[in-house]
Design an enzyme around this catalytic site. Structure first.
Site, short mmCIF file in Angstrom:
data_model
loop_
_atom_site.label_atom_id
_atom_site.label_comp_id
_atom_site.label_asym_id
_atom_site.label_seq_id
_atom_site.Cartn_x
_atom_site.Cartn_y
_atom_site.Cartn_z
N TYR A 242 -1.24 0.63 10.65
CA TYR A 242 -1.55 -0.05 9.38
C TYR A 242 -0.34 0.01 8.46
O TYR A 242 0.08 -1.01 7.89
CB TYR A 242 -2.76 0.62 8.72
CG TYR A 242 -3.04 0.14 7.31
CD1 TYR A 242 -3.66 -1.07 7.08
CD2 TYR A 242 -2.67 0.91 6.20
CE1 TYR A 242 -3.91 -1.52 5.78
CE2 TYR A 242 -2.91 0.48 4.90
CZ TYR A 242 -3.53 -0.75 4.70
OH TYR A 242 -3.77 -1.19 3.41
N LYS B 104 2.04 -3.20 7.21
CA LYS B 104 2.14 -3.56 5.79
C LYS B 104 3.59 -3.52 5.31
O LYS B 104 3.99 -4.26 4.41
CB LYS B 104 1.28 -2.62 4.95
CG LYS B 104 -0.22 -2.91 5.03
CD LYS B 104 -0.57 -4.12 4.16
CE LYS B 104 -2.06 -4.33 4.03
NZ LYS B 104 -2.41 -5.39 3.07
N GLU C 32 0.32 3.65 1.84
CA GLU C 32 0.47 4.08 3.24
C GLU C 32 1.88 3.83 3.76
O GLU C 32 2.30 4.43 4.74
CB GLU C 32 -0.52 3.32 4.13
CG GLU C 32 -1.88 3.95 4.26
CD GLU C 32 -1.90 5.20 5.11
OE1 GLU C 32 -1.25 5.24 6.16
OE2 GLU C 32 -2.58 6.15 4.70
N THR D 37 0.81 -1.22 0.00
CA THR D 37 0.00 0.00 0.00
C THR D 37 0.84 1.27 0.00
O THR D 37 1.95 1.30 0.56
CB THR D 37 -0.91 0.02 1.25
OG1 THR D 37 -1.41 1.34 1.46
CG2 THR D 37 -0.16 -0.38 2.51
P1 NDP Z 1 -11.43 -4.80 2.56
O1 NDP Z 1 -11.33 -4.23 3.92
O2 NDP Z 1 -12.62 -4.51 1.72
O3 NDP Z 1 -11.31 -6.41 2.67
C1 NDP Z 1 -10.46 -7.02 3.60
C2 NDP Z 1 -10.70 -8.51 3.59
O4 NDP Z 1 -9.81 -9.14 4.53
C3 NDP Z 1 -12.12 -8.93 4.03
O5 NDP Z 1 -12.57 -9.97 3.19
C4 NDP Z 1 -11.91 -9.48 5.44
O6 NDP Z 1 -12.85 -10.45 5.79
C5 NDP Z 1 -10.53 -10.10 5.30
N1 NDP Z 1 -9.86 -10.33 6.58
C6 NDP Z 1 -9.62 -9.43 7.55
N2 NDP Z 1 -8.98 -10.00 8.59
C7 NDP Z 1 -8.81 -11.31 8.25
C8 NDP Z 1 -8.22 -12.43 8.90
N3 NDP Z 1 -7.68 -12.32 10.12
N4 NDP Z 1 -8.21 -13.62 8.26
C9 NDP Z 1 -8.79 -13.76 7.03
N5 NDP Z 1 -9.38 -12.74 6.37
C10 NDP Z 1 -9.39 -11.53 6.97
O7 NDP Z 1 -10.09 -4.38 1.78
P2 NDP Z 1 -9.87 -4.03 0.22
O8 NDP Z 1 -10.53 -5.05 -0.60
O9 NDP Z 1 -10.17 -2.59 0.00
O10 NDP Z 1 -8.30 -4.17 0.10
C11 NDP Z 1 -7.68 -5.42 -0.25
C12 NDP Z 1 -6.24 -5.40 0.23
O11 NDP Z 1 -5.53 -4.35 -0.42
C13 NDP Z 1 -6.06 -5.19 1.73
O12 NDP Z 1 -4.94 -5.94 2.13
C14 NDP Z 1 -5.75 -3.70 1.83
O13 NDP Z 1 -5.01 -3.41 2.99
C15 NDP Z 1 -4.95 -3.49 0.55
N6 NDP Z 1 -4.98 -2.16 -0.01
C16 NDP Z 1 -6.18 -1.57 -0.29
C17 NDP Z 1 -6.22 -0.32 -0.85
C18 NDP Z 1 -7.53 0.32 -1.20
O14 NDP Z 1 -7.52 1.52 -1.50
N7 NDP Z 1 -8.63 -0.40 -1.22
C19 NDP Z 1 -4.98 0.44 -1.15
C20 NDP Z 1 -3.77 -0.33 -0.91
C21 NDP Z 1 -3.79 -1.56 -0.35
P3 NDP Z 1 -13.96 -10.12 6.93
O15 NDP Z 1 -14.70 -8.92 6.46
O16 NDP Z 1 -14.76 -11.37 7.02
O17 NDP Z 1 -13.15 -9.83 8.15
P1 GDP Z 2 -6.67 5.91 3.64
O1 GDP Z 2 -5.91 6.81 2.70
O2 GDP Z 2 -6.41 4.47 3.41
O3 GDP Z 2 -6.52 6.30 5.06
O4 GDP Z 2 -8.21 6.05 3.19
P2 GDP Z 2 -9.44 6.83 3.86
O5 GDP Z 2 -10.50 6.90 2.82
O6 GDP Z 2 -9.82 6.21 5.17
O7 GDP Z 2 -8.88 8.28 4.17
C1 GDP Z 2 -8.36 9.12 3.15
C2 GDP Z 2 -8.07 10.48 3.74
O8 GDP Z 2 -9.32 11.12 4.05
C3 GDP Z 2 -7.27 10.43 5.05
O9 GDP Z 2 -6.24 11.38 4.97
C4 GDP Z 2 -8.27 10.84 6.11
O10 GDP Z 2 -7.72 11.55 7.21
C5 GDP Z 2 -9.18 11.76 5.30
N1 GDP Z 2 -10.51 11.93 5.94
C6 GDP Z 2 -11.10 13.09 6.27
N2 GDP Z 2 -12.28 12.86 6.87
C7 GDP Z 2 -12.42 11.51 6.94
C8 GDP Z 2 -13.45 10.68 7.47
O11 GDP Z 2 -14.44 11.11 8.02
N3 GDP Z 2 -13.26 9.32 7.33
C9 GDP Z 2 -12.15 8.80 6.71
N4 GDP Z 2 -12.05 7.49 6.58
N5 GDP Z 2 -11.16 9.59 6.22
C10 GDP Z 2 -11.30 10.91 6.33
#
Ligand code: NDP
Ligand code: GDP
Length: 326
Positions: free
Chosen positions: A152, A156, A128, A126
């Protein structure tokens, strides 16, 4: 021969889009899912693929369950998308976040090394991990220094380093995609894009008067999840494993996001509907993320297809529709 993929985090946003992509390519898809009292398949339902997947129960913190899932699925490709993925929550659950995002990945690497060393691995890294590091031109690339600013982010970064280490030490075909924020109509409601588009849907349907947010000045590089899962797959089709930044190369502030989201709901004065609540401020913030994905373009031939405006329009329209029929 039919290819077999094991996807962790399959019920999440990316898990759903990636499954859809792989099923379309003729893969047998296995989903590694945690046992929950009320397992939520809504993202897979949204894409109409819930019944096209074989499920294996387990948890990233339980090595035995990962071993079992690998033995059952015999995967050619493993996509590790499972994570505690919400930055905001990671300050409240730093230990569990690290158990899943760091040690969980180490469990998976150990399991691969012992049981299936020829499988290919995609790890969800990520932006992050960069923290506030930027190149002179204001972007982040694969070589930009990584100084994360959240539990987080550091969880990662541990996994990112572990993946590279197992690649170099044991010859495992393991790639990390350093993905910048990517969104969709099935993005979790806690993330700022979806919180805003869902809030707009609630305002339009009269369920809510305003949206409460934190820092409105930060800038993020937002793309469409459906485009980004394609890059994950492409990485595993290369001859050599490597790490890639996946991003749009542009960024927007939360204020700009608000103005676009409200525009598609035909509301001009978005300021009237926003309240800043310190509850949503973070202990440490990333000021600006803007990814340089020129390596992904050059090597994988990948570039984003969906514009920011089209992405936000899609999300706003879906959320307005959802709230109008509830
Ligand atoms: P989501 O939060 O939508 O999905 C996370 C998934 O992980 C869920 O299916 C959840 O299942 C599962 N999970 C959590 N804890 C466990 C565990 N202990 N064992 C097994 N499964 C688990 O994330 P996204 O789809 O948005 O992201 C996918 C990946 O990409 C993640 O690793 C995220 O950190 C990374 N990422 C995402 C970005 C984004 O902008 N979306 C950007 C960069 C990286 P359940 O709900 O059942 O707990
Ligand atoms: P991130 O980049 O993975 O942390 O994705 P988020 O969507 O959670 O946040 C993106 C940015 O939006 C971060 O810098 C947050 O601080 C900002 N932000 C401002 N207000 C909010 C809020 O109410 N909720 C979340 N999730 N983010 C917020």
């Amino acid at each position: 021969m039919t290819k077999r993929a094991l996807i962790t985090g399959i019920t999440g946003q990316d898990g759903a889009y990636l499954s859809k992509l792989l099923i379309g390519k003729g893969y047998s898809v296995f989903g590694f899912i945690s046992r929950r009292v009320n397992q939520n398949f809504s993202n897979l339902d949204y894409l109409g693929i819930t019944n096209k997947i074989e499920y294996v129960f387990g948890d990233m913190t339980d090595l035995a369950s990962i071993n079992h899932a690998i033995r059952v699925s015999r995967p050619n490709e493993i996509y590790n998308l499972a994570a505690m993925s919400f930055v905001g929550l990671s300050w409240q659950e730093p230990i569990y976040t690290s158990q899943v995002n760091s040690l969980g990945v180490l469990n998976l690497l150990e399991s691969m090394k012992d049981i299936t060393p020829t499988s290919k691995l995609y790890q969800a890294s990520t932006s992050e991990m960069f923290g506030n590091s930027v190149e002179k031109n204001g972007t982040q690339n694969e070589n930009t220094q990584m100084i994360p600013r959240s539990p987080y982010g550091f969880s990662k970064l541990f996994a990112h380093n572990a993946v590279r280490n197992y690649r170099e030490s044991f010859g495992i075909f393991a790639c990390s995609g350093i993905l910048f924020n990517h969104e969709s109509p099935i993005r979790g409601l806690e993330f700022v894009t979806r919180k805003i588009t869902d809030g707009v849907g609630q305002i339009i349907s009269g369920k809510k008067k305003f949206i409460e947010l934190g820092n409105l000045e930060v800038r993020r590089d937002w793309g469409f999840a459906g485009d980004y899962v394609e890059a994950m797959w492409l990485m595993l089709q290369e001859k050599k494993p490597d790490d890639y930044v996946v991003a749009t190369g542009k960024n927007w502030s939360i204020k700009e996001l608000l103005s676009v989201a409200f525009k598609y709901a035909e509301i001009k004065d978005w300021e009237k509907y926003i309240k800043v609540n310190p509850l949503f401020l973070r202990p440490a913030e990333l000021v600006t993320l803007k990814g340089d994905s020129s390596k992904a373009k050059r090597v994988l031939g990948w570039s984003p297809k969906t514009s920011f405006d089209d992405l936000i329009k899609l999300m706003v329209n879906e959320d307005i529709m959802r709230h109008s029929i509830k």
